[in-house]
Design a protein around this motif. Structure first.
Motif: not given
Length: 514
Positions: A3-4, A31-35, A68-70, A130-132
């Motif tokens: 997935k990521s 900012q580009d919309g990725y978790q 990352a707002n997580v 989605e991104r690591i």
């Protein structure tokens, strides 16, 4: 890893700026919309971060999660190594103490267990984000250690991540370190490196361009960007390696002089970060008696080995001088965590957790004894200050339990009704287990105005909102990196890398070095 899309930053050496770039890309991808989630398999650090469930990870990964707002989890840093004595460290696994180990034993006995932990954490993050954005440690070219390393190219292979190599031009020799690192990698490892970033640049970029052209022709690796040095970032530092960068702009010119004792095993020194943002505060680190002079505030920060750092105070002469300055009534003394324990009457270590000394005398400014326990307290805490009833939040990381020999003068009443810390009647002496205590804006304002009152200075109200400043700093960092690095090309390479397709043709688009 389905997935990521992973991306890894490795450096030519420690303090090349990997942590900061991971923080930047965490915010850029959000900012580009990725978790997005940060990841560092194994972190050696003295600055800790407490997760929402009371677990301990490296402070850098906690800050990167905030960018990352997580919520930070232990999967983002499954292994934390905290040096506590020479050649010996606490090994923290998924946020809890695992063992006290020497480096040789760690390499020989823990390698395969650590590798399995890392792979499991990567799989967990891959299923949720989605991104690591992955951070290495030190250099991937430590050829004496690479057979059992758990943090650089082995992790890149586990994650199937493309790697960006980061070089620090500020220290000099950036082309030599980049080329040397690439040459010491195996062919397979070198193929993972999609390009390099030159970090902390100062000066005229025109003078650098011939070197960039030479580098690309010589290595067949693109320069993805040259990032100018960014001052006054207000984002917490990774570790004591960067303490020399902690300095005020106007040494001795501001109204409040704050001296922070820099003992050898200082930890969680980010507790004092908010003072650097205050307009009336000079902050300086003190390692020798002659540096102490006559400050308005002395802060004894956290320590990874309270007993040995207390011995340092005695051997350096700082022990007597801190006590003398406090008794003069002209200085406010603050102890946080280990520093709080030092302010008491004595520290007992029956299990020899920190030292062979069974007991050591403290500064004897607080009527309190501390006993070192085998179990570590790691928790988020909140309550109200005594008197003003200001709401405060913080986190606790400590081995000791402190009790008072006379009537308590608690600093904070916790939500569950328990008392925490100590404050003197004249507010000139403060001790607490709360890390992050001065990140509470209202309390910091009250504290500094007490100091100003003692100096016959008018109060300052409406001080900085530190949390808001941090959010602005994340955006500022992301915008700065985005304007000097080819983020679009990097994203395309991340996608192609997972398909087994890579193309290193690059024309310095959007890097500021056209």
């Amino acid at each position: 890893m389905t997935k990521s899309l992973p991306l890894m930053f490795q450096g030519t050496h420690s303090d090349s700026g990997k942590s900061t770039l991971v923080t930047a890309f965490c915010r850029i991808f959000v900012q580009d919309g990725y978790q997005t989630a940060p990841f560092k398999s194994q972190n050696m650090a003295l600055n800790s971060y407490i997760t929402y469930d009371g677990k301990e990870i490296g402070r850098a990964q906690g800050v990167q999660a905030e960018a990352a707002n997580v919520q930070a989890t232990t999967d983002m840093n499954p292994i934390l190594i905290k040096p506590n004595r020479d050649n010996e460290s606490h090994v923290i696994v998924h946020g809890k103490f695992y063992a006290n180990m020497q480096a040789s034993k760690y390499r020989s006995d823990f390698f395969y267990e650590g590798l399995a932990l890392i792979e499991k954490s990567l799989n967990a993050l891959s299923g949720s984000y989605e991104r690591i954005v992955i951070e290495g440690a030190g250099s991937p070219a430590e050829i004496n250690l690479n057979d059992r390393e758990l943090v650089n190219m082995r992790v890149a292979k586990l994650a199937n991540a493309p790697v960006i190599l980061v070089g620090d031009i500020e220290k000099g020799g950036v082309f030599a370190s980049l080329v040397g690192t690439l040459q010491l990698l195996s062919e397979e490892e070198r193929s993972r490196v999609i390009g390099v970033i030159i970090n902390k640049f100062r000066g005229d970029v025109e003078l650098l361009k011939p070197g960039l052209t030479w580098f690309e022709e010589y290595t067949n690796k693109p320069v993805l960007g040259v990032i100018p040095y960014l001052d006054h970032l207000n984002i917490e530092a990774e570790d004591s390696v960067v303490l020399q960068q902690y300095k005020s702009d106007h040494d001795g010119e501001k109204e409040i002089d704050i001296a922070v004792i820099q003992y050898p095993r200082i930890s969680n020194f980010t507790d004092i970060d908010p003072f650097f943002a205050e307009p009336d505060c000079d902050v300086r680190f003190v390692r020798q008696l002659k540096q102490l002079k006559n400050p308005d505030v002395i802060i004894l920060p956290g320590s990874k080995n309270t007993i040995e750092d207390l011995l340092f105070l005695k051997q350096s002469g700082l022990y007597e001088q801190i006590s003398s300055l406090y008794k003069s009534g002209e200085v406010t003394v603050v102890g946080i965590c280990g520093g709080y324990q030092m302010l008491g009457e004595n520290i007992q270590d029956p299990y020899q957790i920190e030292s062979e000394y069974g007991q050591i005398q403290g500064l004897q400014l607080i009527p309190m004894q501390t006993v070192m326990n085998k179990e570590k307290v790691t928790t988020w805490s909140e309550g109200e200050t005594t008197g003003e009833n200001l709401s405060v939040k913080g986190y606790e990381i400590h081995m000791g339990e402190s009790t008072f020999s006379t009537e308590e003068r608690p600093f904070i009443t916790l939500k569950d009704g328990r008392n925490e810390g100590f404050i003197s009647g004249n507010n000139g002496l403060l001790g607490t287990y709360f890390h992050g205590i001065f990140h509470n804006d209202a309390l910091r304002e009250r504290f500094l105005n007490e100091v100003r009152k003692r100096k016959h200075l008018p109060p300052i109200t409406g001080r900085v909102n530190f949390n808001e400043m941090r959010e602005q700093a994340f955006d500022r960092l992301a915008d700065h990196v985005r304007s000097h690095v080819d983020v679009q090309w990097i994203t395309e390479q991340m996608e192609q890398f997972q398909k087994g397709e890579t193309s290193y043709e690059h024309t310095h688009r959007n890097t500021g070095i056209e």
